[in-house]
Design a protein around this motif. Structure first.
Motif, mmCIF file in Angstrom:
data_model
loop_
_atom_site.group_PDB
_atom_site.id
_atom_site.type_symbol
_atom_site.label_atom_id
_atom_site.label_comp_id
_atom_site.label_asym_id
_atom_site.label_seq_id
_atom_site.Cartn_x
_atom_site.Cartn_y
_atom_site.Cartn_z
ATOM 1 N N SER A 24 53.505 36.162 68.774
ATOM 2 C CA SER A 24 54.832 35.719 69.199
ATOM 3 C C SER A 24 55.357 34.613 68.299
ATOM 4 O O SER A 24 56.518 34.638 67.866
ATOM 5 N N LYS A 25 54.512 33.639 68.002
ATOM 6 C CA LYS A 25 54.922 32.532 67.145
ATOM 7 C C LYS A 25 55.211 33.024 65.722
ATOM 8 O O LYS A 25 56.191 32.595 65.103
ATOM 9 N N SER A 57 58.565 34.772 65.729
ATOM 10 C CA SER A 57 59.647 33.784 65.785
ATOM 11 C C SER A 57 59.896 33.184 64.417
ATOM 12 O O SER A 57 61.048 33.005 63.999
ATOM 13 N N TYR A 58 58.824 32.880 63.705
ATOM 14 C CA TYR A 58 58.961 32.310 62.369
ATOM 15 C C TYR A 58 59.614 33.295 61.411
ATOM 16 O O TYR A 58 60.522 32.944 60.656
ATOM 17 N N ASP A 94 61.491 35.903 62.118
ATOM 18 C CA ASP A 94 62.854 36.268 62.526
ATOM 19 C C ASP A 94 63.837 35.120 62.348
ATOM 20 O O ASP A 94 65.023 35.356 62.095
ATOM 21 N N SER A 133 63.939 27.977 63.536
ATOM 22 C CA SER A 133 63.805 27.719 64.968
ATOM 23 C C SER A 133 62.385 27.340 65.386
ATOM 24 O O SER A 133 62.165 26.939 66.508
ATOM 25 N N VAL A 134 61.441 27.433 64.476
ATOM 26 C CA VAL A 134 60.038 27.160 64.798
ATOM 27 C C VAL A 134 59.683 25.742 64.371
ATOM 28 O O VAL A 134 59.966 25.323 63.260
#
Length: 90
Positions: free
Chosen positions: A76-77, A80-81, A83, A87-88
């Motif tokens: 998941s992390k 997120s990175y 995409d 935001s991370v």
């Protein structure tokens, strides 16, 4: 000296299993999947084994669940990175 070809990090199997469960290979490029694997695996501790069957028989269910939760969080992390890297948190 060469390590046995059968020696591998068990987390590799779990990360790939998670990617398949999310069906990411159906809509993400192979470069994305490769980067995702690297980013996720770098967050996880190595767990080297020779045979997957050893983990199936000798790993307590509670430890297996902990490993799966670590993989869920790591993938998941990493997603997120990939995409949206801004935001991370570092």
């Amino acid at each position: 000296m060469k390590l046995d070809d059968d020696i591998h990090n068990y987390y590799e199997h779990l990360v790939l299993e998670r990617i398949e469960l999310l069906e990411l290979d159906n809509f993400k490029a192979s470069d994305y999947i490769a980067d995702l694997c690297c980013l996720a695996l770098n967050q996880l501790p190595p767990r080297y084994i020779r045979f997957d069957v050893d983990m199936s028989f000798y790993l307590p269910q509670s430890e297996r669940e902990q490993m799966e939760n670590k993989v869920i969080n790591a993938v998941s992390k990493a997603m997120s990175y990939l995409d949206d890297p801004e935001s991370v948190d570092s």
